[in-house]
Design a protein around this motif. Structure first.
Motif, PDB file in Angstrom:
ATOM      1  N   SER A  81      40.780 -34.127  47.391  1.00 41.48           N
ATOM      2  CA  SER A  81      41.705 -33.236  46.951  1.00 41.48           C
ATOM      3  C   SER A  81      42.742 -33.733  46.145  1.00 41.48           C
ATOM      4  CB  SER A  81      42.582 -32.694  48.419  1.00 41.48           C
ATOM      5  OG  SER A  81      41.664 -31.904  48.953  1.00 41.48           O
ATOM      6  N   LYS A  82      43.229 -34.878  46.298  1.00 38.65           N
ATOM      7  CA  LYS A  82      44.086 -35.738  45.296  1.00 38.65           C
ATOM      8  C   LYS A  82      43.433 -35.774  43.988  1.00 38.65           C
ATOM      9  CE  LYS A  82      46.872 -38.266  48.719  1.00 38.65           C
ATOM     10  NZ  LYS A  82      47.399 -39.478  49.271  1.00 38.65           N
ATOM     11  N   LEU A  83      41.989 -36.198  44.135  1.00 40.10           N
ATOM     12  CA  LEU A  83      41.353 -36.422  42.648  1.00 40.10           C
ATOM     13  C   LEU A  83      41.235 -35.043  41.998  1.00 40.10           C
ATOM     14  CD1 LEU A  83      38.586 -38.733  43.589  1.00 40.10           C
ATOM     15  CD2 LEU A  83      40.516 -39.361  42.218  1.00 40.10           C
ATOM     16  N   LYS A  84      40.937 -33.959  42.796  1.00 40.21           N
ATOM     17  CA  LYS A  84      40.756 -32.577  41.929  1.00 40.21           C
ATOM     18  C   LYS A  84      42.206 -32.102  41.410  1.00 40.21           C
ATOM     19  CE  LYS A  84      37.217 -30.755  44.584  1.00 40.21           C
ATOM     20  NZ  LYS A  84      36.653 -29.541  45.874  1.00 40.21           N
ATOM     21  N   SER A  85      43.354 -32.439  42.278  1.00 47.26           N
ATOM     22  CA  SER A  85      44.644 -32.217  41.543  1.00 47.26           C
ATOM     23  C   SER A  85      44.969 -32.981  40.286  1.00 47.26           C
ATOM     24  CB  SER A  85      45.477 -32.240  42.621  1.00 47.26           C
ATOM     25  OG  SER A  85      46.867 -32.153  42.363  1.00 47.26           O
ATOM     26  N   ARG A  86      44.710 -34.280  40.478  1.00 49.76           N
ATOM     27  CA  ARG A  86      44.810 -34.984  39.377  1.00 49.76           C
ATOM     28  C   ARG A  86      43.862 -34.560  38.067  1.00 49.76           C
ATOM     29  NH1 ARG A  86      44.761 -40.903  42.155  1.00 49.76           N
ATOM     30  NH2 ARG A  86      46.819 -40.652  43.266  1.00 49.76           N
ATOM     31  N   THR A  87      42.765 -34.230  38.360  1.00 49.54           N
ATOM     32  CA  THR A  87      41.674 -33.940  37.322  1.00 49.54           C
ATOM     33  C   THR A  87      42.399 -32.525  36.615  1.00 49.54           C
ATOM     34  OG1 THR A  87      39.824 -34.879  38.677  1.00 49.54           O
ATOM     35  CG2 THR A  87      39.209 -33.052  36.749  1.00 49.54           C
ATOM     36  N   VAL A  88      42.892 -31.671  37.461  1.00 54.92           N
ATOM     37  CA  VAL A  88      43.278 -30.492  36.950  1.00 54.92           C
ATOM     38  C   VAL A  88      44.619 -30.728  36.233  1.00 54.92           C
ATOM     39  CG1 VAL A  88      44.505 -28.392  37.607  1.00 54.92           C
ATOM     40  CG2 VAL A  88      42.710 -28.901  38.829  1.00 54.92           C
ATOM     41  N   ARG A  89      45.490 -31.728  36.585  1.00 58.42           N
ATOM     42  CA  ARG A  89      46.471 -32.054  35.558  1.00 58.42           C
ATOM     43  C   ARG A  89      46.023 -32.615  34.289  1.00 58.42           C
ATOM     44  NH1 ARG A  89      50.066 -34.578  40.476  1.00 58.42           N
ATOM     45  NH2 ARG A  89      48.959 -36.357  39.798  1.00 58.42           N
ATOM     46  N   VAL A  90      45.171 -33.376  34.587  1.00 60.58           N
ATOM     47  CA  VAL A  90      44.780 -34.269  33.099  1.00 60.58           C
ATOM     48  C   VAL A  90      44.091 -33.350  32.326  1.00 60.58           C
ATOM     49  CG1 VAL A  90      42.755 -35.957  32.439  1.00 60.58           C
ATOM     50  CG2 VAL A  90      44.662 -36.542  34.181  1.00 60.58           C
ATOM     51  N   LYS A  91      43.570 -32.402  32.928  1.00 62.22           N
ATOM     52  CA  LYS A  91      42.798 -31.315  31.839  1.00 62.22           C
ATOM     53  C   LYS A  91      43.725 -30.420  31.269  1.00 62.22           C
ATOM     54  CE  LYS A  91      38.550 -28.420  32.546  1.00 62.22           C
ATOM     55  NZ  LYS A  91      37.722 -27.759  33.391  1.00 62.22           N
ATOM     56  N   LYS A  92      44.929 -30.075  32.010  1.00 68.17           N
ATOM     57  CA  LYS A  92      45.919 -29.288  31.628  1.00 68.17           C
ATOM     58  C   LYS A  92      46.758 -30.148  30.217  1.00 68.17           C
ATOM     59  CE  LYS A  92      48.752 -26.244  34.517  1.00 68.17           C
ATOM     60  NZ  LYS A  92      49.714 -25.957  35.517  1.00 68.17           N
ATOM     61  N   ILE A  93      46.845 -31.314  30.604  1.00 65.54           N
ATOM     62  CA  ILE A  93      47.452 -32.176  29.701  1.00 65.54           C
ATOM     63  C   ILE A  93      46.722 -32.200  28.424  1.00 65.54           C
ATOM     64  CG2 ILE A  93      48.331 -34.415  28.983  1.00 65.54           C
ATOM     65  CD1 ILE A  93      49.247 -34.864  31.955  1.00 65.54           C
ATOM     66  N   LYS A  94      45.361 -32.453  28.550  1.00 68.24           N
ATOM     67  CA  LYS A  94      44.378 -32.391  27.546  1.00 68.24           C
ATOM     68  C   LYS A  94      44.183 -31.271  26.643  1.00 68.24           C
ATOM     69  CE  LYS A  94      39.315 -33.067  26.498  1.00 68.24           C
ATOM     70  NZ  LYS A  94      38.043 -32.933  27.028  1.00 68.24           N
ATOM     71  N   ASP A  95      44.490 -30.118  27.404  1.00 69.15           N
ATOM     72  CA  ASP A  95      44.194 -28.787  26.667  1.00 69.15           C
ATOM     73  C   ASP A  95      45.686 -28.489  26.080  1.00 69.15           C
ATOM     74  OD1 ASP A  95      41.817 -28.143  27.954  1.00 69.15           O
ATOM     75  OD2 ASP A  95      42.810 -26.749  29.470  1.00 69.15           O
ATOM     76  N   GLU A  96      46.783 -28.859  26.580  1.00 71.44           N
ATOM     77  CA  GLU A  96      48.022 -28.930  25.821  1.00 71.44           C
ATOM     78  C   GLU A  96      48.011 -29.854  24.550  1.00 71.44           C
ATOM     79  OE1 GLU A  96      51.110 -29.923  28.604  1.00 71.44           O
ATOM     80  OE2 GLU A  96      51.108 -27.959  29.701  1.00 71.44           O
ATOM     81  N   LEU A  97      47.537 -30.886  24.685  1.00 68.21           N
ATOM     82  CA  LEU A  97      47.366 -31.771  23.418  1.00 68.21           C
ATOM     83  C   LEU A  97      46.466 -31.211  22.432  1.00 68.21           C
ATOM     84  CD1 LEU A  97      47.193 -35.539  25.267  1.00 68.21           C
ATOM     85  CD2 LEU A  97      49.139 -34.450  23.736  1.00 68.21           C
ATOM     86  N   SER A  98      45.264 -30.593  22.843  1.00 71.35           N
ATOM     87  CA  SER A  98      44.525 -30.053  21.862  1.00 71.35           C
ATOM     88  C   SER A  98      45.186 -28.941  21.338  1.00 71.35           C
ATOM     89  CB  SER A  98      43.457 -29.412  22.507  1.00 71.35           C
ATOM     90  OG  SER A  98      42.513 -30.518  23.248  1.00 71.35           O
ATOM     91  N   GLU A  99      45.800 -28.036  21.856  1.00 68.37           N
ATOM     92  CA  GLU A  99      46.717 -26.990  21.118  1.00 68.37           C
ATOM     93  C   GLU A  99      47.783 -27.442  20.259  1.00 68.37           C
ATOM     94  OE1 GLU A  99      48.422 -24.544  24.360  1.00 68.37           O
ATOM     95  OE2 GLU A  99      46.144 -23.844  25.140  1.00 68.37           O
ATOM     96  N   SER A 100      48.194 -28.606  20.598  1.00 65.23           N
ATOM     97  CA  SER A 100      49.315 -28.988  19.746  1.00 65.23           C
ATOM     98  C   SER A 100      48.720 -29.582  18.410  1.00 65.23           C
ATOM     99  CB  SER A 100      50.262 -29.813  20.229  1.00 65.23           C
ATOM    100  OG  SER A 100      49.607 -31.135  20.862  1.00 65.23           O
ATOM    101  N   ASP A 101      47.675 -30.055  18.377  1.00 61.17           N
ATOM    102  CA  ASP A 101      47.179 -30.628  17.104  1.00 61.17           C
ATOM    103  C   ASP A 101      46.711 -29.590  16.163  1.00 61.17           C
ATOM    104  OD1 ASP A 101      46.972 -32.921  17.927  1.00 61.17           O
ATOM    105  OD2 ASP A 101      44.678 -33.045  18.650  1.00 61.17           O
TER     106      ASP A 101
END
Length: 101
Positions: A81-101
């Protein structure tokens, strides 16, 4: 005549004693058979009791192992569960970084 009656009484007593001896022998044989059956039943009961004790010990060990396994399983589920939560956060951060480029 008294001798004849005495002889008859003696024969009667001898037959009675003989019958009592036969009955006593029959009873002794019967007692030995019953004692033998009782001994076999006792041995069987003791064997069954020993088997029951061994199985109860094994069951106790299995229950203890099951408790450890359930605890480990719970820990693994929590970690997943913790790993899934972290994965979701990392994915969110990745998506946000991709949008800002």
């Amino acid at each position: 005549m008294a001798r004849k009656a005495k002889a008859t009484n003696q024969n009667f007593l001898k037959e009675a004693i003989s019958d009592v001896k036969k009955e006593l022998n029959r009873l002794n044989i019967s007692r030995k058979k019953l004692t033998s059956k009782l001994n076999l039943a006792t041995k069987s009961l003791l064997s069954t009791k020993a088997t029951e004790d061994r199985l109860r010990d094994k069951l106790s060990l299995l229950i203890a192992k099951e408790g450890k396994i359930r605890e480990t399983q719970s820990n693994i589920k929590t970690s997943i569960s913790k790993l899934k939560s972290r994965t979701v956060r990392v994915k969110k951060i990745k998506d946000e970084l991709s949008e800002s480029d």
